[in-house]
Design an enzyme around this catalytic site. Structure first.
Site, short mmCIF file in Angstrom:
data_model
loop_
_atom_site.label_atom_id
_atom_site.label_comp_id
_atom_site.label_asym_id
_atom_site.label_seq_id
_atom_site.Cartn_x
_atom_site.Cartn_y
_atom_site.Cartn_z
N GLU A 24 -75.44 127.29 -16.40
CA GLU A 24 -74.87 128.64 -16.26
C GLU A 24 -75.86 129.73 -16.64
O GLU A 24 -75.62 130.90 -16.37
CB GLU A 24 -73.61 128.76 -17.13
N ASP A 227 -64.09 126.54 -9.05
CA ASP A 227 -62.98 125.67 -8.64
C ASP A 227 -61.71 126.51 -8.69
O ASP A 227 -61.74 127.64 -9.18
CB ASP A 227 -62.88 124.46 -9.59
N1 SAH Z 1 -67.73 117.83 -18.63
C1 SAH Z 1 -68.16 119.20 -18.61
C2 SAH Z 1 -67.25 120.03 -19.45
C3 SAH Z 1 -67.15 121.40 -18.96
S1 SAH Z 1 -65.56 122.03 -19.16
C4 SAH Z 1 -69.59 119.26 -18.99
O1 SAH Z 1 -69.93 119.34 -20.18
O2 SAH Z 1 -70.40 119.21 -18.10
C5 SAH Z 1 -65.58 123.34 -17.99
C6 SAH Z 1 -66.43 124.54 -18.33
O3 SAH Z 1 -66.40 125.44 -17.25
C7 SAH Z 1 -65.93 125.33 -19.53
O4 SAH Z 1 -67.02 125.87 -20.22
C8 SAH Z 1 -65.03 126.41 -18.91
O5 SAH Z 1 -65.25 127.67 -19.50
C9 SAH Z 1 -65.41 126.46 -17.43
N2 SAH Z 1 -64.36 126.16 -16.44
C10 SAH Z 1 -64.60 126.04 -15.10
N3 SAH Z 1 -63.49 125.70 -14.44
C11 SAH Z 1 -62.50 125.58 -15.37
C12 SAH Z 1 -61.12 125.22 -15.29
N4 SAH Z 1 -60.55 124.88 -14.12
N5 SAH Z 1 -60.39 125.18 -16.44
C13 SAH Z 1 -60.97 125.48 -17.62
N6 SAH Z 1 -62.28 125.82 -17.75
C14 SAH Z 1 -63.06 125.87 -16.64
#
Ligand code: SAH
Length: 264
Positions: A24, A227
């Site tokens: 990001e 998403d």
């Molecule tokens: N497994 C992932 C975890 C990321 S969680 C990893 O470490 O690669 C998702 C991240 O993107 C969070 O920081 C959140 O702020 C954002 N995000 C994107 N889409 C999201 C959604 N549908 N719900 C909650 N957070 C989301």
């Protein structure tokens, strides 16, 4: 209290820039390295990168995921690095029907969608603070949105063609945060029902806005939609994060920081 870090920087207080995940931030740290060199300080298990990027003195770091991680990191930016303001850049799930993958959301307010101490306090209210919604700094959010609009005007069509998304739109309004990755039609519908003006959902922004409110530090949050928080969210999130998020972040921050520098 632990000894203060030696974070001295000539002149202006720096801007704090943070994201949850490395993708990001795009090439921000490399751009800083090329422009001014980077001084990296480790504090509370995080690396803070100090230098100048696009003409603006900055401290750049990764919060990691979730509200506690974000609150911890932004507190360090304020207390150990004396930042003048905070900007968060990252991805989020679209909640309102017209907020689609590839769009950009700039927060005007933020709230925690998963805080609930009812019946003792109203649902969504942060107990003892008496607030549920926290405002982004209006002037900072305005400059961030202007950078997004400029990016879309200059590169939106090319971006859409390259990534197979629709031409990006810039939205401004409510971003909601919680300690859940929202990834089902039922979960996103419940969010829409509870908070009809929510544009996007993520996991850090409202924590940052609350900490910044409590310490009187201006903050702004920009999120590109990776998403739509439904059953397709896991795949859509991963491919957007790895393939596209950095391009958006680079393009938006270059314009924002360049203008910030000129304005300052
Ligand atoms: N497994 C992932 C975890 C990321 S969680 C990893 O470490 O690669 C998702 C991240 O993107 C969070 O920081 C959140 O702020 C954002 N995000 C994107 N889409 C999201 C959604 N549908 N719900 C909650 N957070 C989301």
């Amino acid at each position: 209290m632990s000894a203060p870090l030696n974070t001295s920087h000539a002149g202006a207080r720096p801007l704090g820039i943070l994201a949850a995940l490395p993708q990001e931030l795009g090439d921000l740290i490399e751009a800083m390295r090329a422009e001014s060199g980077v001084r990296t300080l480790t504090h509370g298990r995080r690396d803070y990168h100090l230098g100048t990027v696009h003409g603006t003195p900055c401290v750049v770091t990764l919060a990691r995921v979730g509200k506690v991680a974000a609150a911890t990191t932004v507190s360090a930016l304020i207390h150990a690095f004396d930042v003048e303001a905070v900007v968060f850049t990252g991805v989020a799930g679209g909640v309102r029907g017209d907020v689609q993958v590839g769009d950009i959301v700039v927060a005007s307010t933020l709230m925690q969608h998963d805080i609930d101490a009812s019946p003792l306090f109203p649902r969504f209210e942060v107990p003892l603070l008496g607030m549920s919604r926290f405002a982004a700094d209006a002037a900072l959010a305005e400059r961030l949105a202007a950078a997004c609009e400029q990016f879309v005007a200059e590169e939106g069509a090319a971006c859409a063609a390259r990534f197979g998304t629709r031409e990006p739109r810039v939205h401004r309004g409510l971003i909601v945060s919680g300690d859940q990755f929202v990834a089902s039609a039922a979960a996103v519908a419940a969010l829409r029902d509870a908070l009809p003006d929510a544009l996007a959902v993520e996991m850090e922004g409202a924590a940052i806005a609350q900490v910044c409110y409590e310490y009187g530090v201006p903050c702004a949050v920009v999120r590109t939609i990776s998403d739509t928080a439904d059953d397709h969210a896991p795949g859509s999130f991963v491919s957007f994060l790895t393939g596209i998020a950095g391009t958006y972040s680079n393009a938006i921050l270059a314009r924002f920081l360049g203008a910030q520098h000129t304005a300052g």
